[in-house]
Design a protein around this motif. Sequence first.
Motif, PDB file in Angstrom:
ATOM      1  N   ASP A   1       1.290   5.586  -0.345  1.00  0.00           N
ATOM      2  CA  ASP A   1       0.467   6.758   0.168  1.00  0.00           C
ATOM      3  C   ASP A   1       0.821   7.900  -0.872  1.00  0.00           C
ATOM      4  O   ASP A   1       2.195   8.046  -1.213  1.00  0.00           O
TER       5      ASP A   1
ATOM      6  N   ARG B   1      -4.359   6.246  -1.139  1.00  0.00           N
ATOM      7  CA  ARG B   1      -3.764   5.322  -1.074  1.00  0.00           C
ATOM      8  C   ARG B   1      -3.752   4.293  -2.086  1.00  0.00           C
ATOM      9  O   ARG B   1      -5.044   3.798  -2.460  1.00  0.00           O
ATOM     10  N   LYS B   2      -2.851   3.589  -2.726  1.00  0.00           N
ATOM     11  CA  LYS B   2      -2.936   2.867  -3.865  1.00  0.00           C
ATOM     12  C   LYS B   2      -2.363   1.502  -3.368  1.00  0.00           C
ATOM     13  O   LYS B   2      -1.220   1.579  -2.787  1.00  0.00           O
ATOM     14  N   THR B   3      -2.605   0.498  -3.959  1.00  0.00           N
ATOM     15  CA  THR B   3      -1.974  -0.882  -3.669  1.00  0.00           C
ATOM     16  C   THR B   3      -1.203  -1.097  -5.185  1.00  0.00           C
ATOM     17  O   THR B   3      -1.872  -1.270  -6.047  1.00  0.00           O
TER      18      THR B   3
ATOM     19  N   ASP C   1       0.831  -1.199   0.017  1.00  0.00           N
ATOM     20  CA  ASP C   1       0.049   0.026   0.101  1.00  0.00           C
ATOM     21  C   ASP C   1       0.891   1.367  -0.013  1.00  0.00           C
ATOM     22  O   ASP C   1       1.806   1.318   0.859  1.00  0.00           O
TER      23      ASP C   1
END
Length: 202
Positions: free
Chosen positions: A121, A148-150, A119
Amino acid sequence: MSVGLSDAAFELSGACVHSLRFAFGAPLGYPSGLRLAESRESLPPALFRRIQAVSPPPTRAGEPWHQGMTLAGQPFQPQGAVDKLAEVICDEGIPSLDAAAPGAVVLDEWFRVGQQQKDIDFPGRDHGRYLLSISYWSPVPEGQAATRKTVAYYDDTYEMTWTRPVKVGDWVAVSFDAFFPPERDSAEVIVPISECDEICRA
């Protein structure tokens, strides 16, 4: 993690006279980017990406690389402005940086990004420590201050030594597309070289 470029996330750990240190994660889900396999089980074990760095940064349509960048409404001048990089704006539609002159290349190699879910930010701890060469798609939704991206592939241990000397105060342009093609819609990172820090192992 601070910025997206070339459907990937880049975080600067340091850039001194000895090396470039960074984290890299992909993919971010750039709307025009290629899609990986639908299931985690069918993903390849690693991605391989090329990094090319050039100092001084390449020209932009034959003009200085900072052409089309502004700071406080005035043309951006790289000398002595490293404390205000977060405020630099790229004009819409400015050309990408030109191809690298062979004699200006200070780093050119392939690296491996292993499969590791992470994850990330946006913006991150390195916000304001470098510039983007153009206004690039942001993963932060419109109207929001952060997100937030995975990513499926991630590594934060990259340390790459320059192949020819750079000095404090120089600028280095870092591309994950080898500054090609001219009509690319991805961005490069333009980093000022600073004094060594505690992370530098030289």
